[in-house]
Scaffold this active site. Structure first.
Site, mmCIF file in Angstrom:
data_model
loop_
_atom_site.group_PDB
_atom_site.id
_atom_site.type_symbol
_atom_site.label_atom_id
_atom_site.label_comp_id
_atom_site.label_asym_id
_atom_site.label_seq_id
_atom_site.Cartn_x
_atom_site.Cartn_y
_atom_site.Cartn_z
ATOM 1 N N LYS A 194 19.588 -1.207 4.997
ATOM 2 C CA LYS A 194 18.626 -1.999 5.773
ATOM 3 C C LYS A 194 19.418 -2.892 6.726
ATOM 4 O O LYS A 194 20.564 -3.241 6.451
ATOM 5 C CB LYS A 194 17.803 -2.884 4.840
ATOM 6 C CG LYS A 194 17.053 -2.117 3.761
ATOM 7 C CD LYS A 194 15.626 -1.863 4.148
ATOM 8 C CE LYS A 194 14.852 -1.133 3.073
ATOM 9 N NZ LYS A 194 13.853 -0.234 3.660
ATOM 10 N N ASP B 130 16.474 3.240 -3.976
ATOM 11 C CA ASP B 130 15.404 3.362 -2.989
ATOM 12 C C ASP B 130 15.616 4.562 -2.053
ATOM 13 O O ASP B 130 14.656 5.211 -1.649
ATOM 14 C CB ASP B 130 15.350 2.060 -2.170
ATOM 15 C CG ASP B 130 14.171 2.020 -1.201
ATOM 16 O OD1 ASP B 130 13.045 2.339 -1.630
ATOM 17 O OD2 ASP B 130 14.378 1.667 -0.019
ATOM 18 N N LEU C 32 -0.335 1.885 0.941
ATOM 19 C CA LEU C 32 0.049 3.273 1.189
ATOM 20 C C LEU C 32 -1.176 4.112 1.561
ATOM 21 O O LEU C 32 -1.145 4.912 2.502
ATOM 22 C CB LEU C 32 0.722 3.874 -0.045
ATOM 23 C CG LEU C 32 1.142 5.332 0.120
ATOM 24 C CD1 LEU C 32 2.412 5.444 0.946
ATOM 25 C CD2 LEU C 32 1.318 6.032 -1.216
ATOM 26 N N SER D 134 -7.189 1.005 -2.756
ATOM 27 C CA SER D 134 -7.290 -0.169 -1.884
ATOM 28 C C SER D 134 -5.920 -0.558 -1.347
ATOM 29 O O SER D 134 -5.777 -1.564 -0.661
ATOM 30 C CB SER D 134 -7.889 -1.346 -2.656
ATOM 31 O OG SER D 134 -6.993 -1.734 -3.691
ATOM 32 N N GLY D 135 -4.925 0.215 -1.661
ATOM 33 C CA GLY D 135 -3.543 -0.195 -1.379
ATOM 34 C C GLY D 135 -3.077 0.101 0.039
ATOM 35 O O GLY D 135 -3.751 0.756 0.837
ATOM 36 N N ASP E 285 8.542 13.329 -2.205
ATOM 37 C CA ASP E 285 9.664 12.722 -1.488
ATOM 38 C C ASP E 285 9.317 12.958 -0.029
ATOM 39 O O ASP E 285 9.404 14.095 0.456
ATOM 40 C CB ASP E 285 10.988 13.398 -1.839
ATOM 41 C CG ASP E 285 12.154 12.709 -1.133
ATOM 42 O OD1 ASP E 285 12.006 12.385 0.068
ATOM 43 O OD2 ASP E 285 13.193 12.492 -1.768
ATOM 44 N N HIS E 286 8.885 11.919 0.654
ATOM 45 C CA HIS E 286 8.290 12.162 1.978
ATOM 46 C C HIS E 286 9.306 12.734 2.975
ATOM 47 O O HIS E 286 8.922 13.308 3.985
ATOM 48 C CB HIS E 286 7.592 10.912 2.522
ATOM 49 C CG HIS E 286 8.499 9.871 3.075
ATOM 50 N ND1 HIS E 286 9.207 9.002 2.283
ATOM 51 C CD2 HIS E 286 8.827 9.561 4.356
ATOM 52 C CE1 HIS E 286 9.928 8.203 3.051
ATOM 53 N NE2 HIS E 286 9.719 8.513 4.313
ATOM 54 N N HIS F 19 15.912 10.479 -1.249
ATOM 55 C CA HIS F 19 16.002 11.067 0.088
ATOM 56 C C HIS F 19 17.388 11.641 0.404
ATOM 57 O O HIS F 19 17.512 12.773 0.862
ATOM 58 C CB HIS F 19 15.627 10.039 1.154
ATOM 59 C CG HIS F 19 14.337 9.323 0.892
ATOM 60 N ND1 HIS F 19 13.230 9.959 0.385
ATOM 61 C CD2 HIS F 19 13.965 8.023 1.066
ATOM 62 C CE1 HIS F 19 12.237 9.080 0.263
ATOM 63 N NE2 HIS F 19 12.663 7.896 0.661
ATOM 64 N N GLY G 223 -5.153 3.609 -6.636
ATOM 65 C CA GLY G 223 -4.477 2.780 -5.630
ATOM 66 C C GLY G 223 -5.194 2.916 -4.298
ATOM 67 O O GLY G 223 -4.592 2.794 -3.235
ATOM 68 N N VAL H 295 -7.188 0.642 -15.160
ATOM 69 C CA VAL H 295 -6.479 1.853 -15.617
ATOM 70 C C VAL H 295 -6.215 1.874 -17.119
ATOM 71 O O VAL H 295 -5.861 2.903 -17.682
ATOM 72 C CB VAL H 295 -5.142 2.079 -14.863
ATOM 73 C CG1 VAL H 295 -5.402 2.402 -13.408
ATOM 74 C CG2 VAL H 295 -4.198 0.901 -15.023
HETATM 75 C C1 BG6 Z 1 11.058 4.760 1.588
HETATM 76 C C2 BG6 Z 1 11.792 3.522 1.154
HETATM 77 O O1 BG6 Z 1 11.096 5.726 0.576
HETATM 78 O O2 BG6 Z 1 11.662 5.275 2.759
HETATM 79 C C3 BG6 Z 1 11.817 2.483 2.255
HETATM 80 O O3 BG6 Z 1 11.170 2.971 0.017
HETATM 81 C C4 BG6 Z 1 12.333 3.087 3.538
HETATM 82 O O4 BG6 Z 1 12.609 1.376 1.885
HETATM 83 C C5 BG6 Z 1 11.624 4.401 3.870
HETATM 84 O O5 BG6 Z 1 12.114 2.160 4.585
HETATM 85 C C6 BG6 Z 1 12.289 5.084 5.039
HETATM 86 O O6 BG6 Z 1 11.509 6.178 5.415
HETATM 87 P P1 BG6 Z 1 11.508 6.712 6.907
HETATM 88 O O7 BG6 Z 1 10.571 7.853 6.889
HETATM 89 O O8 BG6 Z 1 11.054 5.555 7.763
HETATM 90 O O9 BG6 Z 1 12.927 7.083 7.225
#
Ligand code: BG6
Length: 487
Positions: A340, A235, A17, A14-15, A177-178, A240, A12, A86
């Protein structure tokens, strides 16, 4: 910092992210010396790009006012592009040979990081080819980083996990999980476990309820293709919100090590009180944003967004009540909400304390239960709301606020989530990643809610730039409570 060595293969490359998050994160690691001479990155994707073009993409991705162009150029020289299908086994051989060549050239010690940063449909295909074409090295470490979504329900998540673990050992898999890379999420551990004033009160005896809000102002943006199939529950809640919940409620880990922290978190995941169809409907609310005028502009409703079905049944808002079946949290509801097109972007957590046991003062004096709010984003800090005597001769009580915020400039200069997480992978530290036991428990919990919703035909709405439908407020009102944050 100690220099890390690795050949990093990004599926990925070229993507979106990769350009928005991964290249800037890798560049910051380069600027800090974590990556120096002994690393190379292979970007793969379908389109045929030259290395020169790839270097331009990388340089553009890291460009900024504070960026030294020569340094960016030198950094980009470590990047190589490989056009890759792939599903084609031959391509993996080419990739393996290129990785081996770069390993020699950059003296990376046989270390490999495989980064899946593309459409999830191909995660399993890639993993199985990495095994069948022998891309894992004998010498050095092999680590896999995998982006969300990790499945769309329990069954698909399990299938994905089975296919990954057929190629990688569990301790080689880093599921992103960021939120776990965010400063203030990591800070929850320090805050909870290094303050004597909270240790004794972080339980059902002193806490009346917990609230978790992950509010976003943006709409679906250009992601309808993904979001239509996901919705707010998959999502944001499955990953999260659940992670934040576990950080807020886990018992004290034995030591500050990945294993003990995971054991503590697992207790929370195991304690999620499951809902059935009927109780899920009572305790979880969903809705979709509808068109509304915001600051003089007409904002589109979800069903009018590009790529969204005119009769879409995808929820853009979720609120719910979660109960934990563990002694220290018995009877303490955790109210969560995310969506959202809400009033504004804010991630914040509030714990409301029980009223004092034998009050001298009643509510009419202005006395309020104490509460603690932890601000994750965009502002970072804490507020403790306490009662005090109002100035003057009478004896009225008013809430006073002890307020702390990180300096915004210092906070902005701190590493971004992706930089921390990739750094953790280079170090082999699993602490800030999600594990199968957590995922499987949270998917089972989420599946029940999704099943209840799939029986419904009506999709409730809320006007854009509000905090969701009335039902989200009623959810707390029926328990005699309300959302602490009401912008
Ligand atoms: C992502 C979701 O995991 O988290 C998005 O797919 C969301 O829809 C984003 O906008 C929110 O992350 P953060 O760091 O901006 O709170």
């Amino acid at each position: 910092p100690e220099e890390s060595r690795a050949v990093i293969i990004i599926f990925g490359g070229s993507g979106d992210l990769a350009s928005r998050k991964l290249y800037p994160a890798l560049f910051n690691l380069y600027r800090r010396g974590v990556l120096a001479e002994h690393f190379a990155v292979i970007g793969t994707a379908r389109r045929p790009w030259t290395d020169d073009h790839y270097h331009e993409v990388v340089e553009n991705a890291v460009a900024g006012d504070d960026v030294d162009r020569d340094q960016a150029k030198a950094f980009a020289q470590h990047f190589f592009y490989q056009s890759h299908d792939v599903t084609d086994a031959d391509h993996y051989i080419t990739l393996k040979n290129l990785a081996a060549k770069l390993d020699d050239q950059y003296v990376t010690g046989g270390n490999r990081i495989f980064y899946m940063a593309m459409a999830p449909d191909f995660f399993e295909t890639i993993a199985s080819h990495l095994k069948s074409e022998h891309l894992l090295t004998e010498r050095g470490f092999n680590r896999l980083i995998i982006e969300k979504p990790f499945g769309h329900d329990y069954a698909s998540a399990k299938e994905l996990n089975d296919s990954l673990t057929a190629t990688f050992d569990d301790d080689q898999i880093f599921r992103i999980d960021h939120y776990l890379g965010k400063e203030m999420i990591q800070n929850l551990l320090a805050f909870r476990f290094d303050n004597a004033i909270f240790e004794g009160v972080w339980n059902k005896d002193y806490i009346d309820n917990i609230q978790i809000t992950l509010s976003e102002a943006v709409g679906v943006e250009e992601r309808a293709g993904y979001y239509e199939k996901a919705g707010a529950l998959r999502d944001m809640v499955q990953n999260h919100v659940m992670q934040v919940l576990s950080y807020l409620t886990m018992p004290k880990p034995k030591t500050f090590t990945a294993n003990d922290i995971l054991t503590a978190k697992d207790q929370v995941f195991a304690a999620l009180k499951p809902y059935d169809l009927a109780t899920a409907k009572e305790n979880f609310v969903r809705a979709q944003y509808a068109s509304a005028e915001v600051d003089g502009d007409q904002v589109l409703g979800y069903r009018q967004e590009e790529g969204v079905a005119a009769d879409s049944q995808t929820a853009t808002f979720v609120a719910g009540k979660i109960m934990l079946d563990m002694p220290q949290w018995e009877g303490v509801p955790v109210y969560i909400r995310t969506g959202k097109r809400l009033t504004r972007k804010s991630t914040q957590l509030t714990l409301t304390f029980e009223p004092v046991t034998s009050p001298l003062f009643n509510r009419e004096t202005g006395s309020q239960p104490d509460s603690l709010t932890i601000y994750i984003e965009p502002s970072e800090g804490y507020s403790l709301q306490l009662n005090g005597k109002a100035l003057g001769t009478g004896f009225n009580i008013e809430p006073d606020e002890l307020r702390y915020r990180h300096d915004p400039e210092a906070a902005a200069a701190a590493p971004e989530a992706y930089e921390r997480l990739i750094n953790n992978v280079l170090e082999g530290d699993q602490t800030n990643f999600t594990h199968w036991s957590e995922l499987s428990a949270s998917w089972r919990f989420i599946d029940a809610i999704q099943a209840a919703w799939s029986q419904e035909t009506e999709m409730p709405t809320y006007p854009a730039a509000t905090m969701g439908p009335q039902a989200a407020f009623d959810l707390l009102a029926r328990d005699g409570r309300q959302w602490f944050w009401q912008p």
